[in-house]
Design a protein around this motif. Structure first.
Motif, PDB file in Angstrom:
ATOM      1  N   PHE A 248      17.502  -4.396  63.438  1.00 35.50           N
ATOM      2  CA  PHE A 248      17.903  -3.243  62.512  1.00 35.50           C
ATOM      3  C   PHE A 248      18.516  -2.271  63.501  1.00 35.50           C
ATOM      4  O   PHE A 248      19.751  -1.893  62.691  1.00 35.50           O
ATOM      5  CB  PHE A 248      16.513  -2.808  61.944  1.00 35.50           C
ATOM      6  N   GLY A 249      18.218  -2.135  64.474  1.00 39.55           N
ATOM      7  CA  GLY A 249      18.906  -1.172  65.312  1.00 39.55           C
ATOM      8  C   GLY A 249      20.618  -1.725  65.621  1.00 39.55           C
ATOM      9  O   GLY A 249      21.576  -0.868  65.365  1.00 39.55           O
ATOM     10  N   PHE A 250      20.456  -3.083  65.833  1.00 37.95           N
ATOM     11  CA  PHE A 250      21.792  -3.597  66.194  1.00 37.95           C
ATOM     12  C   PHE A 250      22.744  -3.555  65.073  1.00 37.95           C
ATOM     13  O   PHE A 250      24.024  -3.476  65.029  1.00 37.95           O
ATOM     14  CB  PHE A 250      21.775  -4.997  66.823  1.00 37.95           C
ATOM     15  N   LEU A 251      22.114  -3.692  63.603  1.00 32.30           N
ATOM     16  CA  LEU A 251      23.098  -3.776  62.561  1.00 32.30           C
ATOM     17  C   LEU A 251      23.305  -2.356  62.484  1.00 32.30           C
ATOM     18  O   LEU A 251      24.485  -2.084  61.834  1.00 32.30           O
ATOM     19  CB  LEU A 251      22.037  -4.188  61.353  1.00 32.30           C
ATOM     20  N   VAL A 254      26.454  -1.970  64.581  1.00 32.00           N
ATOM     21  CA  VAL A 254      27.497  -2.485  64.022  1.00 32.00           C
ATOM     22  C   VAL A 254      28.549  -1.825  63.053  1.00 32.00           C
ATOM     23  O   VAL A 254      29.440  -1.303  62.831  1.00 32.00           O
ATOM     24  CB  VAL A 254      27.398  -4.084  63.386  1.00 32.00           C
ATOM     25  N   PHE A 255      27.595  -0.838  61.987  1.00 33.05           N
ATOM     26  CA  PHE A 255      28.104  -0.092  61.302  1.00 33.05           C
ATOM     27  C   PHE A 255      28.670   1.078  61.913  1.00 33.05           C
ATOM     28  O   PHE A 255      29.909   1.367  61.491  1.00 33.05           O
ATOM     29  CB  PHE A 255      26.821   0.426  60.094  1.00 33.05           C
ATOM     30  N   PHE A 256      27.964   1.667  62.673  1.00 32.03           N
ATOM     31  CA  PHE A 256      28.598   2.824  63.464  1.00 32.03           C
ATOM     32  C   PHE A 256      29.930   2.416  64.307  1.00 32.03           C
ATOM     33  O   PHE A 256      30.831   3.355  64.311  1.00 32.03           O
ATOM     34  CB  PHE A 256      27.516   3.492  64.336  1.00 32.03           C
ATOM     35  N   VAL A 291      11.807   2.148  66.973  1.00 30.09           N
ATOM     36  CA  VAL A 291      12.427   0.991  67.563  1.00 30.09           C
ATOM     37  C   VAL A 291      13.950   0.955  67.382  1.00 30.09           C
ATOM     38  O   VAL A 291      14.710   1.027  68.469  1.00 30.09           O
ATOM     39  CB  VAL A 291      11.881  -0.498  67.554  1.00 30.09           C
ATOM     40  N   ALA A 292      14.327   0.964  66.253  1.00 28.08           N
ATOM     41  CA  ALA A 292      15.708   0.858  65.826  1.00 28.08           C
ATOM     42  C   ALA A 292      16.573   2.039  66.347  1.00 28.08           C
ATOM     43  O   ALA A 292      17.591   2.001  66.723  1.00 28.08           O
ATOM     44  CB  ALA A 292      15.896   0.868  64.309  1.00 28.08           C
ATOM     45  N   GLY A 293      15.873   3.273  66.213  1.00 26.60           N
ATOM     46  CA  GLY A 293      16.687   4.538  66.607  1.00 26.60           C
ATOM     47  C   GLY A 293      16.910   4.452  68.198  1.00 26.60           C
ATOM     48  O   GLY A 293      17.568   4.679  68.870  1.00 26.60           O
ATOM     49  N   PHE A 294      15.828   3.847  68.759  1.00 28.14           N
ATOM     50  CA  PHE A 294      15.559   3.563  70.356  1.00 28.14           C
ATOM     51  C   PHE A 294      16.812   2.524  70.768  1.00 28.14           C
ATOM     52  O   PHE A 294      17.507   3.000  71.882  1.00 28.14           O
ATOM     53  CB  PHE A 294      14.186   3.192  70.742  1.00 28.14           C
ATOM     54  N   VAL A 295      17.028   1.642  69.960  1.00 22.29           N
ATOM     55  CA  VAL A 295      17.913   0.708  70.358  1.00 22.29           C
ATOM     56  C   VAL A 295      19.344   1.378  70.164  1.00 22.29           C
ATOM     57  O   VAL A 295      20.158   1.045  71.073  1.00 22.29           O
ATOM     58  CB  VAL A 295      17.610  -0.871  69.436  1.00 22.29           C
ATOM     59  N   VAL A 296      19.687   1.914  68.950  1.00 17.62           N
ATOM     60  CA  VAL A 296      20.905   2.552  69.023  1.00 17.62           C
ATOM     61  C   VAL A 296      21.079   3.610  70.031  1.00 17.62           C
ATOM     62  O   VAL A 296      22.213   3.681  70.659  1.00 17.62           O
ATOM     63  CB  VAL A 296      20.946   3.360  67.761  1.00 17.62           C
ATOM     64  N   GLN A 297      20.208   4.183  70.499  1.00 17.96           N
ATOM     65  CA  GLN A 297      20.380   5.180  71.575  1.00 17.96           C
ATOM     66  C   GLN A 297      20.770   4.855  72.859  1.00 17.96           C
ATOM     67  O   GLN A 297      21.479   5.330  73.669  1.00 17.96           O
ATOM     68  CB  GLN A 297      19.241   6.284  71.707  1.00 17.96           C
TER      69      GLN A 297
END
Length: 436
Positions: A248-251, A254-256, A291-297
């Protein structure tokens, strides 16, 4: 002069609030609202009231969050009943989306660099707090029950697991309240990083502790057979939630990176999608979103984009979430169980203080963590409520009593927790936005 301006500002806000209150009451009496429209009309009034009371709370030196909670309590089922239990149930979807948003925010605020730097205090405090808070609450309440004080008419097996579940619940905390206070006061530094790290890890620890206790209780009381398969399913459930969070984080990355339009709206939409996905598949939504927020950061260059989007749109989300949470607080059981509730709240505060201090001292971290980090672990809400609902359904001997006690505990801690954490952040010197 500044004090006079503050008084006039509070009075002006209260006058506007009184006008809103009067006309909402008139509208409810004059117009007929269907069951579909009524909850959202009530929510609109609740948002306005929460915003106004948030301003008042802030001017009085309290967190805005306290004002949002008070607005919900005052206009919820416990007092004026402008937003009733049926309305709260209808608004569960909006509340869950807000909680997902806050969880993404919590993960996004946590940097891998700070985790590595503070791995010792985070590890020591989490382990020491989890073991000794659970053990302390268990020993005290089990001993009181065996001696015939406070907890009566409960057989020894039920008393044993009643006390164990109380211990697990004492370890749990509310990430939503923690991140809301951190964002409001724009707290940054070692103290904040350590509290955030422990908050994230403890969600997983509590989930594991509860699942194991629940399994043993079902075996002892309901005769459900324990198996390696069951325990494997617990770990795999958390692992799969984490993997889903990574994907979810990597998706989101991609959007950002390739779309980068209406970021704030996208984060809210992503919160909705994550909640629906987790509900359908049966995953831990809070953990997945963190976890998703952590991955993006930490695994992209888009972390600042995420944080900017959250900072630009977090106010309405917090107002909605905490005002509805306030409306859902139930103090009705205090009359019957006030002694147990008071004892639990006080003992938990003492145990959290000493275990946090000891863990910080052993890990040789900064002085502010030793003295004030405990203030970040007081509130407990979402996960705690989910646990007691499951206990109530499964264990008829003590489930309803435990649920009544814990709901009152949640109500008390949601009021005192944000105020204590605000003080802790200020004392640590990491609040970059203070009341003027």
């Amino acid at each position: 002069m500044r004090e006079k301006i503050k008084i006039f500002k509070v009075l002006a806000v209260l006058i506007v609030f009184s006008i809103c209150f009067y006309y909402f009451k008139e509208a409810k009496e004059v117009f007929y609202f269907s069951d579909i429209v009524s909850p959202y009309f009530s929510l609109g009034f609740l948002i306005i009231s929460a915003l106004l009371l948030g301003v008042v709370a802030n001017e009085l030196g309290l967190p805005s969050l306290t004002g949002y909670l008070i607005a919900g309590m005052v206009f919820g089922p416990q007092v004026f009943n402008f937003i009733n239990n049926s309305d709260i149930k209808t608004l569960e979807l909006i509340n869950s989306i807000a909680l997902s948003f806050i969880a993404i925010s919590a993960g996004g605020e946590l940097k891998l660099e700070s985790l590595k730097k503070n791995v010792k205090p985070i590890g020591y405090i989490t382990v020491i707090q989890s073991i000794f808070v659970l053990a302390g609450i268990f020993v005290i309440f089990y001993s009181l029950g065996r001696a015939g004080f406070l907890i009566k008419n409960m057989n020894s097996t039920s008393l044993l697991f009643f006390s164990i579940f109380l211990g697990v619940i004492a370890v749990a905390k509310s990430p939503a309240s923690t991140i809301a206070i951190i964002n409001e006061y724009k707290a940054k530094g070692t103290f904040t990083d350590i509290v955030l790290g422990i908050t994230m890890i403890k969600d997983v620890v509590v989930l594991l502790m509860f699942s194991v206790a629940f399994a043993f209780a079902r075996n002892a009381i309901s005769g459900v057979e324990l198996s390696a398969k069951f325990f494997l399913s617990i770990f795999s459930h958390i692992f799969i939630s984490g993997v889903a969070g990574v994907i979810f984080g990597f998706l989101m990355i991609v959007f950002f990176k390739y779309v980068a339009k209406e970021i704030g709206i996208f984060v809210v939409l992503a919160s909705f999608i994550s909640y629906k996905f987790a509900s359908i598949v049966g995953l831990e939504n809070m953990f997945m979103c963190m976890v998703a927020g952590f991955v993006v950061q930490n695994f992209s260059k888009q972390g600042s984009v995420l944080i900017d989007a959250i900072e630009g749109s977090h106010l309405p989300v917090y107002v909605i979430f905490f005002s509805i949470a306030g409306a859902g607080l139930d103090f009705s059981s205090l009359k019957s169980y006030w002694v147990i509730v008071l004892l639990f709240v006080v003992l938990r505060l003492i145990l959290i203080y000493w275990t946090t201090y000891f863990g910080a001292a052993v890990s040789k971290t900064v002085e502010s963590v030793k003295k004030y980090a405990w203030t970040g672990f007081i509130t407990n809400a979402g996960l705690t409520l989910s646990m007691v609902i499951l206990i109530d359904k499964e264990f008829k001997d003590f489930g309803s009593i435990l649920k009544a006690i814990v709901i009152s505990v949640i109500a008390v801690n949601q009021i005192i927790g944000p105020i204590l954490f605000k003080i802790g952040i200020e004392k640590s010197g990491e609040a970059t936005k203070l009341n003027q």
